[in-house]
Design an enzyme around this catalytic site. Structure first.
Site, PDB file in Angstrom:
ATOM      1  CB  CYS A 104      54.810  34.710  13.877  1.00  0.00           C
ATOM      2  SG  CYS A 104      53.339  34.129  14.752  1.00  0.00           S
ATOM      3  NE  ARG A 137      47.933  33.012  13.836  1.00  0.00           N
ATOM      4  CZ  ARG A 137      46.716  32.699  14.241  1.00  0.00           C
ATOM      5  NH1 ARG A 137      45.866  32.149  13.395  1.00  0.00           N
ATOM      6  NH2 ARG A 137      46.328  32.947  15.472  1.00  0.00           N
ATOM      7  CG  LEU A 138      53.678  28.508  16.265  1.00  0.00           C
ATOM      8  CD1 LEU A 138      53.590  27.131  15.619  1.00  0.00           C
ATOM      9  CD2 LEU A 138      54.860  28.562  17.231  1.00  0.00           C
ATOM     10  CB  ALA A 139      47.790  29.181  15.109  1.00  0.00           C
ATOM     11  CB  VAL A 178      46.947  33.936  21.169  1.00  0.00           C
ATOM     12  CG1 VAL A 178      45.723  34.680  21.690  1.00  0.00           C
ATOM     13  CG2 VAL A 178      47.879  33.568  22.319  1.00  0.00           C
ATOM     14  CG  LEU A 201      63.758  23.432  26.397  1.00  0.00           C
ATOM     15  CD1 LEU A 201      64.803  24.299  25.703  1.00  0.00           C
ATOM     16  CD2 LEU A 201      63.581  22.117  25.644  1.00  0.00           C
ATOM     17  CB  ILE A 230      69.001  16.685  24.928  1.00  0.00           C
ATOM     18  CG1 ILE A 230      69.688  15.931  23.781  1.00  0.00           C
ATOM     19  CG2 ILE A 230      69.660  18.043  25.165  1.00  0.00           C
ATOM     20  CD1 ILE A 230      69.507  16.554  22.422  1.00  0.00           C
TER      21      ILE A 230
END
Length: 561
Positions: free
Chosen positions: A2, A49-51, A53, A256, A288
């Site tokens: 976040c 916010r990156l939700a 949890v 990755l 990549i």
């Protein structure tokens, strides 16, 4: 992952200052909140916010009914929050892992709180009852934190420096912004006028020390002694647990996969753990490179071996060069090797965000520093000197590899998880005798490779594949990313500019045209902020003038073979 932002004692309009908080909106694409502190009209929090949890009740600043005087804004994951909750019988109001910080603080104060946290974190904790502000950051600085503080007590805090550089303050036309040191917490007094005064800065954990939270983590008992089979067994137990605890998320997990030792071990262990947890989706792995990239070929072999849903991302030299400006803006650094290595990671993160639903991404960062994986460790004069260098690299991770990993993924709204920097795993590895950890038989990371020799986790040829720097492995041996950049930049920076480089850039004066080119871009975005980088990353015990592993004897011999 976040974005956190806070001001204390601002003398400018908060609605204007809030515009700076939007500079880190990429870190939290799901929601934003701006909130004033009750009773302090010049103090506020901003949260992107990156939700990951508790998607319903996970907004911040976190406040619970039991502690109406506590305000918490944090970025991170506390992997042992449920164990601590059950052990101390805390009553949770949400399902958010960070709520444990409030309960631990109320129970035992700030020092016990930070020592109990197993995870990665950067936090701002406000206690209006006791008129205190606390800042804290995890051991290796996996989660970023910057601060600016003036002599009259104005404090600004943010996940990234770009959220602070344009802030206004009457006493200081040029606000000094600096990274908050990893492994530390700071105590500040909150004054009635909203200003603050620093009381103390405390180091809460050294990477070599077994963390206090080890008492509560539930890992099966390790075997004592340094017999090789005992050590290998303990390392497997701890690494397995390091991956397992990081499954904590409500979003899809990916990984990755460069085809090198570190990312391959992470991907293979992760897939095994996902199966045991009966996760209902296949693991997506991502590689990549350009055509003829050794990384793409190696990653394909690993993906076939473990059975992941594998994605290959191809890019050309023009695409890599075109994003250099974006990459340097995201990174907030002009370090040469960091910029080089970030292009591939930036492009693959962009692909993941655009083309998949994987949000929580595992990676192999930290292993090279911990397990003495860089080629130049072959030149270490003694095991003790190698040990000192390993710990120095770990202390500086927040300036280089960890910075790269965070910014390139966060720029595209992804969250990175790094099992090799697990507290238990890393502290145990560093407790081993120095001569056990050095390269052996001309092979770096010999102990780590030997540990998984009989596991069949990854193909043997990958397990014993020589070290390949990420920025070099994504291109062919005959025409590396290093060479592509030199050819392009040769026409962008002339000899006259290099002759006056010391006058134009007195701090960390660039010695090469590539360094000059990156520095120009950096200064365009962050003028006068060269001191964010204390020194360039360079290999030790060698006369190399460039950080590319391809310039070292080890690779020159391989290229001729």
């Amino acid at each position: 992952m976040c974005g956190i932002w806070a001001l204390f004692g601002s003398d400018d309009c908060l609605s204007v200052q809030c515009l700076s908080a939007m500079k880190i909106a990429h870190r939290g694409p799901d929601a934003f909140r701006f909130e004033n502190v009750n009773g302090y009209t010049n103090c506020c929090f901003g949260f992107h916010r990156l939700a990951v949890v508790d998607q319903l009740f996970g907004m911040q600043p976190i406040r619970v009914k039991k502690y109406p005087y506590l305000w918490l804004c944090y970025n991170g994951e506390i992997y042992n929050h449920k164990k601590l909750q059950h052990h101390f019988e805390f009553e949770y109001q949400t399902k958010v892992d960070g709520e444990i910080i409030l309960h631990l603080y109320d129970k035992g104060g700030i020092e016990q709180t930070v020592c109990m946290l197993d995870g990665v974190f950067a936090f701002i904790l406000l206690d209006t009852a006791n008129k205190k502000v606390f800042l804290g950051r995890d051991t290796y600085g996996v989660r970023p934190l910057f601060k600016a503080m003036t002599e009259d007590g104005f404090l600004a805090v943010c996940s990234e420096a770009k959220g602070l550089v344009n802030l206004k303050h009457s006493m200081t036309p040029f606000l000094k912004v600096e990274p908050f040191l990893p492994g530390h917490y700071e105590v500040l007094d909150l004054k009635p006028n909203g200003k603050v005064a620093s009381v103390e800065m405390v180091k809460h954990h050294h990477c070599r020390d077994e963390p206090l939270h080890a008492l509560y983590d539930g890992v099966e008992k390790l075997f004592p002694g340094f017999e090789i089979e005992t050590v290998k067994s303990n390392l497997r137990i701890l690494f397995d647990n390091a991956v397992k605890k990081r499954l904590m998320t409500d979003r899809r997990i990916g990984c990755l996969l460069s085809g090198g030792l570190d990312s391959s071990l992470v991907a293979a262990t992760l897939l095994k753990q996902l199966k045991e947890a009966q996760v209902q989706y296949p693991l997506q792995t991502f590689a990549i490179g350009m055509e003829d990239s050794p990384d793409l070929l190696a990653a394909r072999k690993v993906a076939n071996h473990i059975g992941s849903e594998h994605h290959e991302v191809l890019f050309n030299s023009e695409e890599g060069i075109q994003v250099l400006d974006e990459v340097i803006f995201s990174l907030e650094t002009y370090d040469i090797t960091t910029v080089r290595a970030s292009v591939g990671m930036y492009l693959i993160s962009k692909y993941i965000r655009k083309n998949t639903d994987s949000v929580v991404i595992f990676s192999g960062e930290g292993s090279d520093e911990l397990t003495q994986g860089y080629i130049y460790f072959h030149k270490a004069p003694s095991p003790e000197k190698a040990e000192e260098e390993s710990e120095r690299l770990l202390r500086e991770l927040y300036l280089f590899d960890v910075l790269r990993a965070d910014r390139t993924t966060a720029a595209h709204g992804l969250e990175l998880r790094v099992p090799f920097l697990d507290h238990r795993f890393s502290s145990y590895y560093l407790s081993l005798p120095p001569d056990m950890r050095v390269p052996k038989n001309g092979i770096e990371k010999h102990l780590l490779r030997e540990t998984f020799e009989d596991s069949n986790l990854i193909p043997k040829e990958i397990l014993w594949r020589p070290k390949e720097a990420f920025s070099d492995g994504i291109t062919s041996v005959k025409n590396s990313w290093f060479r592509i950049l030199q050819d392009y930049i040769e026409h962008q920076v002339d000899d006259a500019a290099m002759a006056s480089a010391a006058q134009k850039f007195p701090i960390n004066t660039p010695k090469t045209k590539e360094g000059y080119y990156y520095r120009q871009i950096f200064e365009n975005h962050y003028p006068g902020r060269a001191d964010w980088l204390p020194h360039y990353w360079m290999p030790r015990w060698t006369n190399a003038t460039d950080p590319s592993a391809r310039t070292l004897t080890h690779y020159k011999a391989a290229a001729k073979a």
